[in-house]
Design a protein around this motif. Structure first.
Motif, short mmCIF file in Angstrom:
data_model
loop_
_atom_site.label_atom_id
_atom_site.label_comp_id
_atom_site.label_asym_id
_atom_site.label_seq_id
_atom_site.Cartn_x
_atom_site.Cartn_y
_atom_site.Cartn_z
N GLN A 19 1.26 -0.94 0.29
CA GLN A 19 0.49 0.20 -0.03
C GLN A 19 0.99 1.99 0.19
N THR A 35 -7.20 -1.78 -7.64
CA THR A 35 -6.27 -3.21 -7.64
C THR A 35 -5.13 -4.20 -8.04
N PHE A 37 -12.21 -2.97 -1.69
CA PHE A 37 -10.96 -1.85 -1.70
C PHE A 37 -9.70 -3.26 -1.22
N PRO A 38 -8.91 -2.59 -2.15
CA PRO A 38 -8.49 -1.84 -3.16
C PRO A 38 -8.78 -1.15 -4.37
N ASN A 39 -8.81 -0.34 -4.81
CA ASN A 39 -9.46 -0.05 -5.91
C ASN A 39 -9.26 1.66 -6.39
N PHE A 52 -9.11 -8.02 -4.16
CA PHE A 52 -9.36 -6.43 -3.56
C PHE A 52 -10.99 -7.12 -2.60
N ASP A 78 -7.38 4.52 8.68
CA ASP A 78 -8.51 4.21 7.26
C ASP A 78 -8.42 2.85 7.33
N TRP A 79 -9.78 2.92 6.25
CA TRP A 79 -10.03 1.64 6.05
C TRP A 79 -8.89 0.58 5.56
N HIS A 80 -7.80 1.12 5.10
CA HIS A 80 -6.90 0.41 4.19
C HIS A 80 -6.35 -0.23 5.93
N SER A 95 -8.24 -3.75 6.90
CA SER A 95 -8.16 -4.32 5.85
C SER A 95 -7.05 -5.46 5.99
N SER A 124 1.67 -5.09 2.71
CA SER A 124 -0.04 -6.12 3.38
C SER A 124 -0.24 -6.98 3.27
N ASN A 167 -18.24 -1.38 -0.76
CA ASN A 167 -17.03 -0.84 -0.78
C ASN A 167 -16.49 -1.76 -1.92
#
Length: 401
Positions: free
Chosen positions: A55, A329, A325-327, A333, A205-207, A210, A76, A323
């Motif tokens: 990431q 990618t 994620f990631p996009n 995802f 954050d959302w990253h 995950s 990640s 959602n």
């Protein structure tokens, strides 16, 4: 009578310098032409890799996390039996130098790696916790790194989806919606809780969410800290798998990948993406419009800001907490959404040629759906996600880099 100068701007004094200027330009062009192979793409360095998913971290987030340099890449995931695993690299390691050259805004980690050949050893500088470390990693070809194929239903699953609630205080953390029958629900998490830490690691954050969840083992304890009504609450509980959470709503064998030859025989009829030039010089060959059953609808651009409302609509189907994620990618995802109404539901993904490469039939479905989808073996470009319920549907872009 002296001969008239055909060009009043050229005198005896400046004819010679201009002649040499022309010859100098001509010589430079010859040198550039002869040197062009030096700048040509070298197939030996194509797809050089270490076997990690990363990431990108920008300056603002790097500053909040007290990282030694901005623009680095945080790991990640580490592929099994890869050069990165052999070197001892771990998820959450923050890489910011390769052979002493710092990753920056002009050249990211992947671009730096493309300057090496498979078999080259590189010295990787990274931050683990609060300690700066170095390790040598042997570069490999991306296609030679083994891929782990495990059913997505066996992945760890906390059971939260992202909401679009904006806190006035702007503190770090993510607002969550709790999935029914999940680990999060069993812990006592509630819709609207602000998730601020997982296993002691800060969640900005959302990253972060995950990465911290995906690398756990099913059945191991996971510690969660949330903020609720100004108070911090901590919970700990063994994490369940997706299959244990979703039950019959999850395919027993994970995502179904469809070969192009078998797509027509397997799938119900559906309007296919139609390739159309957009009429602008900047348009990519992959930009196209999706042709629905009636009329034509422009698809939303991923470059556009997401709607601030929690509910997104297209052609009559609404989904909350959508959602992807990631996009963009690199192949894998997470997809999450909630359908408030009940109906025969299916999820499809189409490649840039309009062929279905994934589908998941959910039957008579309402509630929250979550799955991890792997399209890494497909061609790079713009894919389309379609969620269909009865005659209604919702479509979004997914970009495979």
């Amino acid at each position: 009578m002296p001969a008239q100068n055909p060009d009043p701007g050229i005198t005896r004094k400046n004819r010679v310098p201009k002649y040499f200027q022309i010859m100098k330009t001509f010589t430079l062009l010859l040198l550039l032409c002869s040197a062009s192979p030096l700048f040509a793409h070298n197939p030996n360095t194509a797809d050089a890799a270490m076997g990690i998913s990363t990431q990108h971290i920008g300056p603002a987030k790097a500053r909040l996390l007290d990282y030694p340099a901005p623009y680095g890449s945080r790991i990640s995931k580490v592929s099994p039996d890869s050069p990165a695993e052999a070197a001892g690299l771990l998820p959450l390691d923050y890489i910011y130098k390769v052979d002493g050259q710092q990753v920056d805004a002009e050249q990211n980690l992947d671009q730096l790696l493309q300057t090496y050949r498979p078999g080259d050893g590189v010295m990787v500088t990274f931050l683990r916790g609060s300690n700066i470390q170095e390790v040598q990693v042997v570069i490999a070809r991306r296609e030679d790194i083994p891929r782990q194929h495990t059913p997505a239903t066996e992945d760890p699953f906390l059971g939260i989806s992202q909401t679009h609630y904006n806190y006035k205080d702007r503190k770090p953390g993510v607002s969550v919606q709790v999935v029914h029958n999940s680990t999060a629900q069993a812990m006592g998490l509630q819709d609207g809780d602000r998730l601020i830490r997982i296993d002691g690691y800060p969640v900005l954050d959302w990253h972060d969410t995950s990465v911290l969840v995906d690398n756990r083992k099913v059945g191991s304890d996971i510690a969660i800290t949330v903020e609720r009504d100004g108070e911090e609450l901590s919970f700990i509980r063994p994490i369940k798998s997706r299959a244990a959470t979703h039950g019959s709503h999850s395919r027993p064998n994970g995502p179904q990948i469809i070969s192009p030859d078998g797509a027509a025989a397997t799938l119900p009829p559906i309007a296919q993406p139609v390739l159309r030039p957009l009429g602008t010089p900047e348009a990519s060959a992959l930009d196209f419009l999706f042709a629905p059953d009636k009329g034509e609808t422009d698809l939303p651009s991923t470059a556009e800001a997401q709607p601030s409302a929690q509910e997104l609509q297209l052609e009559g189907l609404s989904a909350t907490a959508l959602n992807i994620f990631p996009n963009p990618t690199t192949g894998i995802f997470d997809l999450q959404f909630t359908l408030p109404e009940k109906g025969e539901t299916a999820v499809f993904i189409y490649n840039p040629s309009g062929q279905a490469v994934y589908f998941n039939t959910l039957g008579l479905f309402t509630g929250t759906f979550s799955d991890r989808i792997d399209i890494a073996n497909g061609v790079r470009g713009i894919y389309f996600l379609e969620v269909r319920q009865g005659k209604r549907r919702l479509v979004r872009k997914v970009i495979l880099q």
